[in-house]
Design a protein around this motif. Structure first.
Motif, mmCIF file in Angstrom:
data_model
loop_
_atom_site.group_PDB
_atom_site.id
_atom_site.type_symbol
_atom_site.label_atom_id
_atom_site.label_comp_id
_atom_site.label_asym_id
_atom_site.label_seq_id
_atom_site.Cartn_x
_atom_site.Cartn_y
_atom_site.Cartn_z
ATOM 1 N N ALA A 48 0.748 -1.246 0.041
ATOM 2 C CA ALA A 48 -0.015 0.023 -0.243
ATOM 3 C C ALA A 48 0.883 1.310 -0.045
ATOM 4 O O ALA A 48 0.335 2.195 -0.371
ATOM 5 N N ALA A 49 2.092 1.117 0.528
ATOM 6 C CA ALA A 49 2.972 2.307 0.488
ATOM 7 C C ALA A 49 3.689 2.245 -0.856
ATOM 8 O O ALA A 49 4.714 3.213 -0.793
ATOM 9 N N GLY A 50 3.729 1.524 -1.490
ATOM 10 C CA GLY A 50 4.423 1.594 -2.892
ATOM 11 C C GLY A 50 5.699 0.888 -2.726
ATOM 12 O O GLY A 50 6.613 0.932 -3.625
ATOM 13 N N CYS A 51 5.880 0.188 -1.721
ATOM 14 C CA CYS A 51 7.182 -0.731 -1.585
ATOM 15 C C CYS A 51 7.275 -1.936 -2.282
ATOM 16 O O CYS A 51 5.836 -2.490 -2.587
ATOM 17 N N ASN A 52 8.141 -2.539 -2.756
ATOM 18 C CA ASN A 52 8.431 -3.733 -3.633
ATOM 19 C C ASN A 52 9.253 -4.710 -2.901
ATOM 20 O O ASN A 52 9.681 -5.760 -3.211
ATOM 21 N N ARG A 53 9.472 -4.599 -1.334
ATOM 22 C CA ARG A 53 10.218 -5.413 -0.434
ATOM 23 C C ARG A 53 9.895 -5.107 0.682
ATOM 24 O O ARG A 53 9.701 -3.996 1.508
#
Length: 151
Positions: free
Chosen positions: A112-117
């Motif tokens: 949801a925060a745009g993180c990919n890890r």
């Protein structure tokens, strides 16, 4: 089981878990975290401007687990990453999927925060946790070092 963000009214239920988590890592009694650190940490969870968040797990209306995440930049990725800094399940609730549910919820927070890890660490002797972690993530072989920096 319900996994949800903490709210102001959760402090009294969250605090014993926080203290038990810290005691597990040797931060109790003479080596306990100073009270001002705990109070500041709690305040950060409730401040929308902070990149620090807290989730709790409820079973039968009782908070039995916690997960704290920190969103931050990375030098090796364009997207931000999410550090699962703290994860704890009350001993009486272990074996019921609480930690796995909290990890899954932390993944949703990261997405949801745009993180990919999403990543985390544990002590090498924490065999119980590592048994789960080996099922839900990849141990990448890193050894963590730390050094306090003088003020």
């Amino acid at each position: 089981m319900i996994i949800r963000p903490v709210d102001r009214n959760d402090y009294e239920a969250w605090r014993p878990l926080w203290d038990r988590y810290n005691a597990f890592y040797g931060r109790a009694g003479e080596t306990a975290l100073p009270e001002n650190i705990t109070r500041q940490t709690w305040a950060r969870f409730l401040d929308d401007r902070e990149p620090v968040d807290a989730l709790v797990a409820e079973l039968d209306g009782k908070i039995v687990g916690l997960a704290h995440t920190v969103i931050h930049r990375s030098t090796t990725r364009l997207a931000d990453v999410c550090y699962l800094q703290d994860l704890f399940t009350a001993p009486e609730a272990r074996g019921q999927g609480v930690a796995r549910a909290l990890i899954d919820a932390a993944k949703r927070v990261a997405a949801a925060a745009g993180c990919n890890r999403l990543y985390w660490q544990t002590h090498q002797t924490n065999q119980t946790a590592r048994a789960l972690y080996d099922k839900v993530a990849e141990h990448q072989g890193f050894i963590v070092y730390g050094s306090d920096v003088p003020a």
